[in-house]
Motif scaffolding. Sequence first.
Motif, PDB file in Angstrom:
ATOM      1  N   LEU A   8      30.747  41.733  65.889  1.00 23.63           N
ATOM      2  CA  LEU A   8      31.317  40.580  66.571  1.00 23.63           C
ATOM      3  C   LEU A   8      32.155  41.007  67.766  1.00 23.63           C
ATOM      4  CD1 LEU A   8      31.830  37.471  66.451  1.00 23.63           C
ATOM      5  CD2 LEU A   8      33.870  37.985  65.085  1.00 23.63           C
ATOM      6  N   ARG A   9      32.719  42.231  67.678  1.00 26.47           N
ATOM      7  CA  ARG A   9      33.673  42.739  68.669  1.00 26.47           C
ATOM      8  C   ARG A   9      34.899  41.829  68.722  1.00 26.47           C
ATOM      9  NH1 ARG A   9      32.433  46.928  71.218  1.00 26.47           N
ATOM     10  NH2 ARG A   9      33.901  46.578  72.929  1.00 26.47           N
ATOM     11  N   GLY A  10      35.319  41.453  67.544  1.00 22.05           N
ATOM     12  CA  GLY A  10      36.516  40.640  67.395  1.00 22.05           C
ATOM     13  C   GLY A  10      36.979  40.692  65.960  1.00 22.05           C
ATOM     14  N   PRO A  11      38.115  40.112  65.644  1.00 22.05           N
ATOM     15  CA  PRO A  11      38.605  40.106  64.265  1.00 22.05           C
ATOM     16  C   PRO A  11      37.921  39.028  63.441  1.00 22.05           C
ATOM     17  CG  PRO A  11      40.181  39.007  65.679  1.00 22.05           C
ATOM     18  CD  PRO A  11      39.080  39.507  66.568  1.00 22.05           C
TER      19      PRO A  11
END
Lengths: 116, 110
Positions: free
Chosen positions: B96-99
């Motif tokens: 996702l390249r995110g939390p």
Amino acid sequence: QLQESGPGLVKPSETLSLTCTVSGTLMNYYSWTWIRQPPGKGLEWIGYVSDRGSPTYNPSLKSRVSMSVDAGKNQFSLSLSSVTAADTAVYFCARFLPGTANQDHWGQGKLVIVSS
Amino acid sequence: QSVLTQPPSASGTPGQRVSISCSGSHSNIGSNYVYWYQQVTGTAPKLLIYTSNQRTSGVSDRFSESKSGTSASLDISGLRSEDEADYYCAAWDDNLRGPVFGGGTKVTVL
């Protein structure tokens, strides 16, 4: 400290706009994130923006989201277009370390209701 | 549907130990640190534990976390009434390249 501001009621199909004002620290060297929480539900990451204004968005919202930063005013902002009732949520801004799930300072949250 | 899986509820009597599980995958928990947040009703989440069992300032040592493979857990020992809250796990997701977050676990002190 972080403080969200903006309208608490938005009509369907319109654009939700929120601003987060940061105090007590410079915005340099940090990234800044928006997270939302629908009533009675869990947390959803919307995206983050670096201190230089480079954004990264959740792919599920990417087509409708825009974020920017104004370091001179110590503010960053969120725009979410074409809203529906499903976008009704408490919107939080927070300080963020990319590459982690570390949000160490949060705003109190802003409830935004999407309704005609 | 949350990316990380938590039980919706957990409970215990004062003084007991409560454990909250958090299950993910290789792209999140399996490859990155797990973070735990405490959210009291009507307030913003508060970072509780970060970067391999480090507690934020002021957090009691009754709170601890562990991780094995693609799962993690938060343990609360010596349960107190003030521990009643929702607890969320979170981790960076490489895809996702995110939390990503868990759905939250509501802890009740009986």
